[in-house]
Write an enzyme that holds these catalytic residues in place. Structure first.
Site, mmCIF file in Angstrom:
data_model
loop_
_atom_site.group_PDB
_atom_site.id
_atom_site.type_symbol
_atom_site.label_atom_id
_atom_site.label_comp_id
_atom_site.label_asym_id
_atom_site.label_seq_id
_atom_site.Cartn_x
_atom_site.Cartn_y
_atom_site.Cartn_z
ATOM 1 N N TYR A 116 -0.169 16.636 55.455
ATOM 2 C CA TYR A 116 0.627 15.737 54.616
ATOM 3 C C TYR A 116 1.414 14.743 55.477
ATOM 4 C CZ TYR A 116 3.911 14.540 50.796
ATOM 5 O OH TYR A 116 4.667 13.895 49.844
ATOM 6 N N LYS A 171 0.953 10.698 55.343
ATOM 7 C CA LYS A 171 2.071 9.830 54.973
ATOM 8 C C LYS A 171 2.426 8.869 56.100
ATOM 9 C CE LYS A 171 2.804 11.185 50.760
ATOM 10 N NZ LYS A 171 2.390 10.289 49.647
#
Length: 253
Positions: A154, A158
């Site tokens: 993640y 991002k």
């Protein structure tokens, strides 16, 4: 704003949470909104909030990481609402784990939804923006882009979205298209509830503990993020591009 002048926005992952709050906020500000999510039926509540307040919205089921489906979704929006000139790439998933426990599927799923999804959707929408001489792309990054234990996939996705955003700003600026990113901190959503469950904490206790580490002494709500997105999506933000706004209740360093 008359219907003929009304700008059309697409918000991905808009069935709930930040995406739903953003769709409602953009509709309140006069946009016609396509509410996209993997499950079209799950978009019903968001669409009803918009239409019951007098706005225009449609629900569209779409796997944003699937090129054919994403392109078909954008074509449908253009036909039913008008050419989309605002795109909010919000769709996201979690597959948290420590590196040594993380599977290939955990990595690939997160990369596909966050990064490939933003790429595919933006590519499908950019022609409409270029033709209109106006466009707003807003990508959802996260404070996890700075690194977060148990989220190597993640965090990487991002952080990648920030580089994607800055490059879009350079490539598309001459066509009247801006690209910016919003990076939320702790926001009360299904995702943060899932994180609390993963670490074995009651969600209320998890929020209270997080609030003590935030300068404004509270956790964020989806509406906090929607406000930042709405600014980047506005006509007023035409000279703001390639930026990352952290919506985290204070500095993160």
């Amino acid at each position: 704003m008359s219907t003929s002048e009304q700008r059309v926005a697409i918000v991905t992952g808009a069935a709930r949470g930040i995406g739903a709050a953003t769709a409602v906020r953009l509709a309140h500000e006069g946009r016609a909104v396509a509410v996209l999510d993997l499950d079209e039926a799950a978009c019903k509540d968001t669409v009803e909030k918009i239409t019951s307040a007098g706005g225009r919205a449609i629900a569209v089921g779409c796997d944003v990481a699937d090129t054919e489906r994403a392109e078909a979704a954008v074509a449908r929006v253009a036909e039913e609402l008008g050419a989309p000139t605002v795109l909010v790439n919000n769709a996201g998933v979690l597959r948290d784990n420590l590196l040594f426990k993380m599977s290939d599927a955990d990595w690939d799923t997160v990369m596909n939804v966050h990064l490939r999804g933003a790429f595919v959707m933006t590519r499908a929408c950019q022609k409409h923006m270029v033709d209109a001489g106006f466009g707003r792309v807003v990508n959802l990054s996260s404070s996890s882009a700075l690194g977060n234990r148990g989220q190597v996939n993640y965090a990487a996705a991002k952080a990648g979205l920030q580089g994607f955003t800055k490059t879009l700003a350079k490539e598309l600026g001459k066509f009247g298209v801006t690209a910016n990113a919003v990076a939320p901190g702790f926001i009360v959503t299904d995702m943060t509830a899932a994180t609390a469950e993963r670490v074995g904490m009651d969600f209320d206790e998890f929020q209270a503990a997080a609030a003590t580490q935030i300068p404004v002494q509270r956790v964020g709500r989806p509406e906090d993020v929607a406000g930042a997105i709405a600014f980047f999506a506005s006509d007023d933000a035409g000279f703001v591009s390639g930026q990352v706004m952290y919506v985290a209740g204070g500095p993160l360093n």
